[in-house]
Design a protein around this motif. Structure first.
Motif, PDB file in Angstrom:
ATOM      1  N   GLN A  66       0.365  -1.076  -0.259  1.00  0.00           N
ATOM      2  CA  GLN A  66      -0.118  -0.020  -0.114  1.00  0.00           C
ATOM      3  C   GLN A  66       1.087   1.376  -0.247  1.00  0.00           C
ATOM      4  N   GLU A  67       0.913   1.650  -1.127  1.00  0.00           N
ATOM      5  CA  GLU A  67       1.726   3.338  -1.163  1.00  0.00           C
ATOM      6  C   GLU A  67       1.874   3.904  -0.094  1.00  0.00           C
ATOM      7  N   SER A  68       2.518   4.289   0.528  1.00  0.00           N
ATOM      8  CA  SER A  68       2.057   5.916   1.576  1.00  0.00           C
ATOM      9  C   SER A  68       2.599   6.933   0.773  1.00  0.00           C
ATOM     10  N   THR A  69       1.585   7.784   2.080  1.00  0.00           N
ATOM     11  CA  THR A  69       1.732   8.998   1.184  1.00  0.00           C
ATOM     12  C   THR A  69       2.686   9.878   2.375  1.00  0.00           C
ATOM     13  N   SER A  70       3.272   9.737   2.879  1.00  0.00           N
ATOM     14  CA  SER A  70       3.918  10.252   3.770  1.00  0.00           C
ATOM     15  C   SER A  70       5.539   9.516   3.414  1.00  0.00           C
ATOM     16  N   ILE A  71       6.280  10.168   3.767  1.00  0.00           N
ATOM     17  CA  ILE A  71       7.724   9.271   4.192  1.00  0.00           C
ATOM     18  C   ILE A  71       7.703   9.195   5.564  1.00  0.00           C
ATOM     19  N   PHE A  72       6.709   9.472   6.233  1.00  0.00           N
ATOM     20  CA  PHE A  72       6.935   9.991   7.965  1.00  0.00           C
ATOM     21  C   PHE A  72       6.045   8.623   8.408  1.00  0.00           C
ATOM     22  N   ASP A  73       5.512   7.771   7.513  1.00  0.00           N
ATOM     23  CA  ASP A  73       4.319   6.659   7.225  1.00  0.00           C
ATOM     24  C   ASP A  73       5.181   5.620   6.672  1.00  0.00           C
ATOM     25  N   THR A  74       5.709   5.420   6.093  1.00  0.00           N
ATOM     26  CA  THR A  74       7.374   4.979   5.698  1.00  0.00           C
ATOM     27  C   THR A  74       7.640   3.714   6.807  1.00  0.00           C
ATOM     28  N   PRO A  75       7.685   3.728   8.512  1.00  0.00           N
ATOM     29  CA  PRO A  75       7.940   2.268   8.803  1.00  0.00           C
ATOM     30  C   PRO A  75       6.927   1.536   9.220  1.00  0.00           C
ATOM     31  N   ARG A 114      10.063   5.711  -5.215  1.00  0.00           N
ATOM     32  CA  ARG A 114       8.764   6.590  -4.676  1.00  0.00           C
ATOM     33  C   ARG A 114      10.115   7.220  -3.239  1.00  0.00           C
ATOM     34  N   LEU A 115      10.535   6.718  -2.274  1.00  0.00           N
ATOM     35  CA  LEU A 115      10.847   7.423  -1.452  1.00  0.00           C
ATOM     36  C   LEU A 115      11.630   8.748  -1.307  1.00  0.00           C
ATOM     37  N   GLU A 116      12.699   8.435  -2.852  1.00  0.00           N
ATOM     38  CA  GLU A 116      13.332   9.629  -3.543  1.00  0.00           C
ATOM     39  C   GLU A 116      11.496  10.848  -3.288  1.00  0.00           C
ATOM     40  N   GLN A 117      11.262  10.235  -4.142  1.00  0.00           N
ATOM     41  CA  GLN A 117      10.223  11.236  -4.460  1.00  0.00           C
ATOM     42  C   GLN A 117       9.130  12.453  -2.614  1.00  0.00           C
ATOM     43  N   MET A 118       9.206  11.504  -2.463  1.00  0.00           N
ATOM     44  CA  MET A 118       8.416  11.915  -1.036  1.00  0.00           C
ATOM     45  C   MET A 118       9.268  12.555  -0.018  1.00  0.00           C
ATOM     46  N   ASP A 120      11.620  14.247  -1.511  1.00  0.00           N
ATOM     47  CA  ASP A 120      11.202  15.282  -2.492  1.00  0.00           C
ATOM     48  C   ASP A 120      10.715  16.892  -1.570  1.00  0.00           C
ATOM     49  N   ALA A 121       9.082  15.858  -1.764  1.00  0.00           N
ATOM     50  CA  ALA A 121       8.156  16.830  -1.728  1.00  0.00           C
ATOM     51  C   ALA A 121       8.018  16.849   0.394  1.00  0.00           C
ATOM     52  N   GLU A 122       8.213  16.400   0.978  1.00  0.00           N
ATOM     53  CA  GLU A 122       8.495  16.362   2.482  1.00  0.00           C
ATOM     54  C   GLU A 122       9.371  17.324   3.140  1.00  0.00           C
ATOM     55  N   ILE A 123      10.320  17.329   2.589  1.00  0.00           N
ATOM     56  CA  ILE A 123      11.741  17.372   3.358  1.00  0.00           C
ATOM     57  C   ILE A 123      12.591  18.024   1.820  1.00  0.00           C
ATOM     58  N   PRO A 124      12.450  19.176   1.285  1.00  0.00           N
ATOM     59  CA  PRO A 124      13.322  19.842   0.678  1.00  0.00           C
ATOM     60  C   PRO A 124      14.434  19.944   1.042  1.00  0.00           C
ATOM     61  N   SER A 125      14.714  20.893   2.159  1.00  0.00           N
ATOM     62  CA  SER A 125      15.785  20.842   2.549  1.00  0.00           C
ATOM     63  C   SER A 125      17.317  20.006   2.422  1.00  0.00           C
ATOM     64  N   LEU A 126      16.673  18.747   2.791  1.00  0.00           N
ATOM     65  CA  LEU A 126      18.139  17.709   2.838  1.00  0.00           C
ATOM     66  C   LEU A 126      19.216  17.765   1.440  1.00  0.00           C
ATOM     67  N   GLY A 127      20.291  18.268   2.186  1.00  0.00           N
ATOM     68  CA  GLY A 127      21.305  17.593   1.567  1.00  0.00           C
ATOM     69  C   GLY A 127      20.959  16.767   0.574  1.00  0.00           C
ATOM     70  N   ARG A 128      22.226  16.049   0.184  1.00  0.00           N
ATOM     71  CA  ARG A 128      22.776  15.220  -1.508  1.00  0.00           C
ATOM     72  C   ARG A 128      22.749  14.007  -0.063  1.00  0.00           C
ATOM     73  N   ALA A 129      23.992  14.081   0.389  1.00  0.00           N
ATOM     74  CA  ALA A 129      24.269  12.548   1.199  1.00  0.00           C
ATOM     75  C   ALA A 129      23.671  12.397   2.063  1.00  0.00           C
ATOM     76  N   GLU A 130      22.342  13.040   2.508  1.00  0.00           N
ATOM     77  CA  GLU A 130      22.110  13.129   3.877  1.00  0.00           C
ATOM     78  C   GLU A 130      20.939  12.114   3.329  1.00  0.00           C
ATOM     79  N   ARG A 131      20.355  12.351   2.027  1.00  0.00           N
ATOM     80  CA  ARG A 131      19.207  12.157   1.037  1.00  0.00           C
ATOM     81  C   ARG A 131      19.423  10.760   0.919  1.00  0.00           C
ATOM     82  N   ILE A 132      20.796  10.815   0.181  1.00  0.00           N
ATOM     83  CA  ILE A 132      21.429   9.338  -0.221  1.00  0.00           C
ATOM     84  C   ILE A 132      20.673   8.497   1.195  1.00  0.00           C
ATOM     85  N   ALA A 133      21.304   9.028   2.623  1.00  0.00           N
ATOM     86  CA  ALA A 133      21.695   7.888   3.263  1.00  0.00           C
ATOM     87  C   ALA A 133      19.881   7.646   3.546  1.00  0.00           C
TER      88      ALA A 133
END
Length: 181
Positions: A66-75, A114-118, A120-133
């Motif tokens: 079931q697709e998560s609507t928020s990155i914070f629903d991922t757990p 899908r994780l990358e999209q969420m 980008d939409a919810e936490i656009p301030s993340l730096g590249r390295a943190e985003r990748i991690a």
């Protein structure tokens, strides 16, 4: 996907659960699918082709997400995935082994985009390295390989696996919760 391919993959998945992967011949798959043995070979010329297609089919049909609507629903989604893998362990092993062995063509992190999209939409301030991690950690946690590792190597129960995977995903996301924008 054609009806014939669907029948072949469904038959192979059933036989894997009954016999394991080693004891399943193309002849047996054909008989179970109601097709000729040549039809199986025409659609999947090698055992690797058949295994890759079956692993992808299992992920889509047996272990749908079931697709998560928020990155914070991922757990929560990871918890549900771990519980579903526990219901069909032979098939979870097939999916995990296919990706963990790096068989050519296997998709090691099918939910990465899908994780990358969420993020980008919810936490656009993340730096590249943190985003990748974060994407790497969540992609790894949200996989049959994680279930297999926890089950096989640690002997964990279904509930313990679900709890551990969800807790780990929460731990990955906790440091960035305050930066939602």
């Amino acid at each position: 996907m054609s009806r014939t391919q669907e029948a072949i993959l469904a038959a192979y998945a059933e036989l894997i659960e009954e016999l394991g992967t080693d004891d399943v011949s193309f002849r047996l798959i054909a008989r179970r699918a109601g097709v000729g043995e040549r039809t199986v070979f025409r659609n999947y010329p090698t055992r690797v082709d058949l295994l890759l297609a079956t692993a992808a089919w299992i992920e889509q049909r047996i272990f749908p997400r079931q697709e998560s609507t928020s990155i914070f629903d991922t757990p929560l989604a990871i918890r549900a995935a771990m519980e579903s893998y526990d219901q069909r362990p032979e098939l979870a092993h097939v999916v995990a082994e296919t990706t963990m062995r790096g068989i050519s063509g296997a998709a090691p992190s099918p939910r990465r985009a899908r994780l990358e999209q969420m993020i980008d939409a919810e936490i656009p301030s993340l730096g590249r390295a943190e985003r990748i991690a974060i994407v790497a950690a969540l992609s790894h946690l949200d996989s049959a390989a994680t279930w297999v590792t926890f089950h096989r190597e640690f002997g964990m129960s279904r509930r313990d696996i679900a709890d551990a995977a969800a807790w780990a995903a929460e731990a990955v996301l906790d440091p960035v919760r305050s930066r939602v924008g």
